[in-house]
Design a protein around this motif. Sequence first.
Motif, PDB file in Angstrom:
ATOM      1  N   GLU A 134      -1.835  -0.997  -3.476  1.00 32.22           N
ATOM      2  CA  GLU A 134      -3.135  -0.376  -3.235  1.00 32.22           C
ATOM      3  C   GLU A 134      -2.961   0.948  -2.489  1.00 32.22           C
ATOM      4  O   GLU A 134      -1.841   1.314  -2.107  1.00 32.22           O
ATOM      5  N   PHE A 169       0.838  -1.200   0.000  1.00 35.73           N
ATOM      6  CA  PHE A 169       0.000   0.000   0.000  1.00 35.73           C
ATOM      7  C   PHE A 169       0.872   1.248   0.000  1.00 35.73           C
ATOM      8  O   PHE A 169       1.940   1.274   0.614  1.00 35.73           O
ATOM      9  N   SER A 173      -4.048   6.764  -6.792  1.00 37.25           N
ATOM     10  CA  SER A 173      -4.720   5.668  -7.492  1.00 37.25           C
ATOM     11  C   SER A 173      -4.382   5.654  -8.981  1.00 37.25           C
ATOM     12  O   SER A 173      -4.278   4.587  -9.591  1.00 37.25           O
ATOM     13  N   LYS A 184      -2.953   2.018 -10.233  1.00 36.29           N
ATOM     14  CA  LYS A 184      -4.092   1.238 -10.742  1.00 36.29           C
ATOM     15  C   LYS A 184      -3.685  -0.029 -11.485  1.00 36.29           C
ATOM     16  O   LYS A 184      -4.403  -1.024 -11.464  1.00 36.29           O
ATOM     17  N   THR A 235      -8.535   1.452  -0.907  1.00 36.04           N
ATOM     18  CA  THR A 235      -9.043   0.134  -0.531  1.00 36.04           C
ATOM     19  C   THR A 235      -8.838  -0.153   0.951  1.00 36.04           C
ATOM     20  O   THR A 235      -9.238  -1.211   1.435  1.00 36.04           O
TER      21      THR A 235
END
Length: 217
Positions: free
Chosen positions: A181, A151, A172, A176, A203
Amino acid sequence: MKLNKYIDHTLLSPDATEAQVEEVIKQAIDNHFHTVMINPYWVAKTHKALEGTDVVTATVIGFPLGATTTAAKVFETEQAIKDGVDEVDMVMNIGEMKGKNYDKVADDIKKVVKVAHNANKVAKVIIETALLTDDEITKASKIVADAGADFVKTSTGFSTRGAAVHDVELMSAVTKDTTTEVKASGGIHTTEEAEAMINAGATRLGVSHSMQVIGKE
């Protein structure tokens, strides 16, 4: 939208007491949040309390400034793993990011991610979007993704502001098509704010006001 499993139920206050940590653990178990996010001192206690539940233990590394040495961050990560942590949220070296020393930023991240991944733990990287320009947010997100972190995370919650929808959109856009994430953290107080972050691409959410966000406060 069911928000529970998006939430890292967070208590990182420097004055957090054992009783407050226990209350956060109870709330997380009762409401099936994703993690309990606490300072490293409380990892062993939290891990033990969460055994047999669907909630895991998370902690912070190099927090909140990111300006400790890489060796210190690696040691903190190793100690947290010994204490039973499941996920680590490290703060990148923000000063080196601002100074465009991208190789040093990447090396710092890669070394912590390697320790986490070698132990099958989740690694998140806080880039502190409040202190970055849009271009720097984009560049930092790419560095984090290229380093293989699970992340990229907006904020510590201890800077000039927390997450913004715009930050999440920028992050993002970079991640993507990668395995990385986006986690939005800091300043999320309502269901509407949480859903806006998810709609922008997050997310996972770092939330101190989790009970309010899920409508139970």
